[in-house]
Design a protein around this motif. Structure first.
Motif, PDB file in Angstrom:
ATOM      1  N   PRO A   1       0.845  -1.196   0.000  1.00  0.00           N
ATOM      2  CA  PRO A   1       0.000   0.000   0.000  1.00  0.00           C
ATOM      3  C   PRO A   1       0.881   1.247   0.000  1.00  0.00           C
ATOM      4  O   PRO A   1       1.935   1.265   0.638  1.00  0.00           O
ATOM      5  CB  PRO A   1      -0.808  -0.132   1.298  1.00  0.00           C
ATOM      6  N   ARG A   2       0.463   2.281  -0.720  1.00  0.00           N
ATOM      7  CA  ARG A   2       1.337   3.438  -0.897  1.00  0.00           C
ATOM      8  C   ARG A   2       0.529   4.721  -1.034  1.00  0.00           C
ATOM      9  O   ARG A   2      -0.677   4.697  -1.332  1.00  0.00           O
ATOM     10  CB  ARG A   2       2.201   3.235  -2.134  1.00  0.00           C
ATOM     11  N   ALA A   3       1.208   5.832  -0.830  1.00  0.00           N
ATOM     12  CA  ALA A   3       0.599   7.153  -0.960  1.00  0.00           C
ATOM     13  C   ALA A   3       1.663   8.119  -1.456  1.00  0.00           C
ATOM     14  O   ALA A   3       2.860   7.919  -1.243  1.00  0.00           O
ATOM     15  CB  ALA A   3       0.028   7.623   0.381  1.00  0.00           C
ATOM     16  N   GLY A   4       1.195   9.169  -2.123  1.00  0.00           N
ATOM     17  CA  GLY A   4       2.155  10.144  -2.631  1.00  0.00           C
ATOM     18  C   GLY A   4       1.462  11.233  -3.403  1.00  0.00           C
ATOM     19  O   GLY A   4       0.298  11.569  -3.162  1.00  0.00           O
TER      20      GLY A   4
ATOM     21  N   GLY B   1      -3.014  14.391  -5.042  1.00  0.00           N
ATOM     22  CA  GLY B   1      -2.592  13.266  -4.224  1.00  0.00           C
ATOM     23  C   GLY B   1      -2.903  11.942  -4.914  1.00  0.00           C
ATOM     24  O   GLY B   1      -3.745  11.869  -5.812  1.00  0.00           O
ATOM     25  N   LEU B   2      -2.207  10.895  -4.490  1.00  0.00           N
ATOM     26  CA  LEU B   2      -2.386   9.579  -5.089  1.00  0.00           C
ATOM     27  C   LEU B   2      -2.313   8.513  -4.001  1.00  0.00           C
ATOM     28  O   LEU B   2      -1.429   8.550  -3.136  1.00  0.00           O
ATOM     29  CB  LEU B   2      -1.323   9.327  -6.162  1.00  0.00           C
ATOM     30  N   LEU B   3      -3.238   7.568  -4.033  1.00  0.00           N
ATOM     31  CA  LEU B   3      -3.242   6.394  -3.169  1.00  0.00           C
ATOM     32  C   LEU B   3      -3.220   5.154  -4.046  1.00  0.00           C
ATOM     33  O   LEU B   3      -3.832   5.143  -5.121  1.00  0.00           O
ATOM     34  CB  LEU B   3      -4.477   6.367  -2.269  1.00  0.00           C
ATOM     35  N   GLY B   4      -2.542   4.120  -3.595  1.00  0.00           N
ATOM     36  CA  GLY B   4      -2.475   2.920  -4.413  1.00  0.00           C
ATOM     37  C   GLY B   4      -2.053   1.708  -3.624  1.00  0.00           C
ATOM     38  O   GLY B   4      -1.704   1.781  -2.437  1.00  0.00           O
TER      39      GLY B   4
ATOM     40  N   LEU C   1      10.446   3.725  -1.402  1.00  0.00           N
ATOM     41  CA  LEU C   1      10.345   5.021  -2.070  1.00  0.00           C
ATOM     42  C   LEU C   1      10.500   4.783  -3.559  1.00  0.00           C
ATOM     43  O   LEU C   1      11.445   4.116  -3.996  1.00  0.00           O
ATOM     44  CB  LEU C   1      11.449   5.970  -1.575  1.00  0.00           C
ATOM     45  N   GLU C   2       9.548   5.321  -4.345  1.00  0.00           N
ATOM     46  CA  GLU C   2       9.630   5.097  -5.780  1.00  0.00           C
ATOM     47  C   GLU C   2       9.191   6.331  -6.562  1.00  0.00           C
ATOM     48  O   GLU C   2       8.409   7.155  -6.081  1.00  0.00           O
ATOM     49  CB  GLU C   2       8.794   3.897  -6.209  1.00  0.00           C
TER      50      GLU C   2
ATOM     51  N   LEU D   1       6.135   8.377  -4.693  1.00  0.00           N
ATOM     52  CA  LEU D   1       5.345   7.562  -3.786  1.00  0.00           C
ATOM     53  C   LEU D   1       6.186   7.016  -2.636  1.00  0.00           C
ATOM     54  O   LEU D   1       7.354   6.670  -2.818  1.00  0.00           O
ATOM     55  CB  LEU D   1       4.728   6.376  -4.544  1.00  0.00           C
ATOM     56  N   LEU D   2       5.556   6.935  -1.473  1.00  0.00           N
ATOM     57  CA  LEU D   2       6.137   6.290  -0.308  1.00  0.00           C
ATOM     58  C   LEU D   2       5.222   5.136   0.065  1.00  0.00           C
ATOM     59  O   LEU D   2       4.011   5.323   0.232  1.00  0.00           O
ATOM     60  CB  LEU D   2       6.260   7.271   0.857  1.00  0.00           C
ATOM     61  N   ALA D   3       5.774   3.926   0.180  1.00  0.00           N
ATOM     62  CA  ALA D   3       4.954   2.738   0.407  1.00  0.00           C
ATOM     63  C   ALA D   3       5.464   1.959   1.610  1.00  0.00           C
ATOM     64  O   ALA D   3       6.642   1.999   1.960  1.00  0.00           O
ATOM     65  CB  ALA D   3       4.966   1.847  -0.835  1.00  0.00           C
ATOM     66  N   PHE D   4       4.536   1.207   2.209  1.00  0.00           N
ATOM     67  CA  PHE D   4       4.895   0.205   3.205  1.00  0.00           C
ATOM     68  C   PHE D   4       4.772  -1.141   2.508  1.00  0.00           C
ATOM     69  O   PHE D   4       3.701  -1.513   2.032  1.00  0.00           O
ATOM     70  CB  PHE D   4       3.943   0.282   4.407  1.00  0.00           C
ATOM     71  N   SER D   5       5.851  -1.888   2.408  1.00  0.00           N
ATOM     72  CA  SER D   5       5.826  -3.174   1.731  1.00  0.00           C
ATOM     73  C   SER D   5       6.032  -4.302   2.737  1.00  0.00           C
ATOM     74  O   SER D   5       6.780  -4.154   3.707  1.00  0.00           O
ATOM     75  CB  SER D   5       6.914  -3.232   0.647  1.00  0.00           C
TER      76      SER D   5
END
Length: 226
Positions: free
Chosen positions: A33-36, A50-53, A168-169, A215-219
């Motif tokens: 899950p990620r946001a950015g 903003g973006l959620l994914g 981070l992507e 984007l910053l995500a928790f994987s």
């Protein structure tokens, strides 16, 4: 940020971490899950939003994975691209008309991870479809349009536990067959006539637009393997 910058960042990460030990094993899922934020092409008529994914990747080998990715953004259109004028006798009022959008982008994605002990760079590419939903109040009813989308990007995953990490992507979301005029909510009766200079002339419309997301995500890797 350009595609050349994305590639340069990815290669720098690869060079800095190439000698570390592997982290992701074959036949494991990684969920992120990620946001950015996403900055749309200057010609698109859409403001940064903003973006959620979320993405789910199944690793066929220690580095190669395939999976699905879903992104959702809620930007607004740039009203300067969609001017309107109302005339009452000798008096004319000029307006910039904007509207909120809902953009859904779903893709099939391939990922190659340069696995590492704590710092693992990766590159990813995807193909799928985007759909843009116009605001029903502004557009006088539900309206949307969709076409093919592509993506290319990369980043770094920092492991913070045995099966989790922070990622981070940077990614270039490419929308094909894009038509800026479909975002225009202004009825032809109110198009600028008395003041045609209100219509932007310097930014030509494009059928293919590049939109850069940070984007910053928790994987994490679930315990179950397949």
């Amino acid at each position: 940020m350009t595609r050349k910058t994305i590639v340069a960042m990815t290669m720098l990460a690869v060079g800095a971490t190439g000698g570390l030990n592997a982290q992701i094993a074959p036949h494991q899922f990684q969920i992120g899950p990620r946001a950015g934020t996403i900055g749309f092409d200057n010609s698109s008529g859409i403001k940064r939003g903003g973006l959620l994914g979320v993405d789910a990747t199944y690793y066929l080998t220690r580095g190669l994975g395939i999976g699905l990715v879903l992104d959702l953004s809620r930007p607004e259109t740039d009203g300067s691209f969609f001017p309107a004028e109302l005339s009452f006798g000798d008096t004319t009022f000029a307006y910039e008309v904007s509207q909120p959008l809902t953009i859904v982008n779903a893709q099939l994605q391939a990922t190659f991870a340069f696995n590492a002990g704590r710092l693992a760079p990766f590159v990813a590419a995807g193909v799928g479809s985007y759909r843009i939903f116009l605001d029903p109040q502004v557009a006088d009813g539900p309206r949307s349009f969709s076409n093919l989308s592509y993506s290319l990007g990369g980043g770094v995953n920092l492991r913070v536990g045995e099966s989790s990490g922070i990622r981070l992507e940077v990614r270039d979301h490419v929308y094909s067959d894009f038509d800026r005029d479909r975002l225009n909510p202004v009825n032809a009766r109110f198009a600028p006539v008395r003041f045609p200079e209100l219509i932007p002339q310097s930014v030509a419309a494009k059928s293919t637009i590049h939109n850069i997301a940070l984007l910053l995500a928790f994987s994490f890797v679930p315990a179950a393997t397949f």
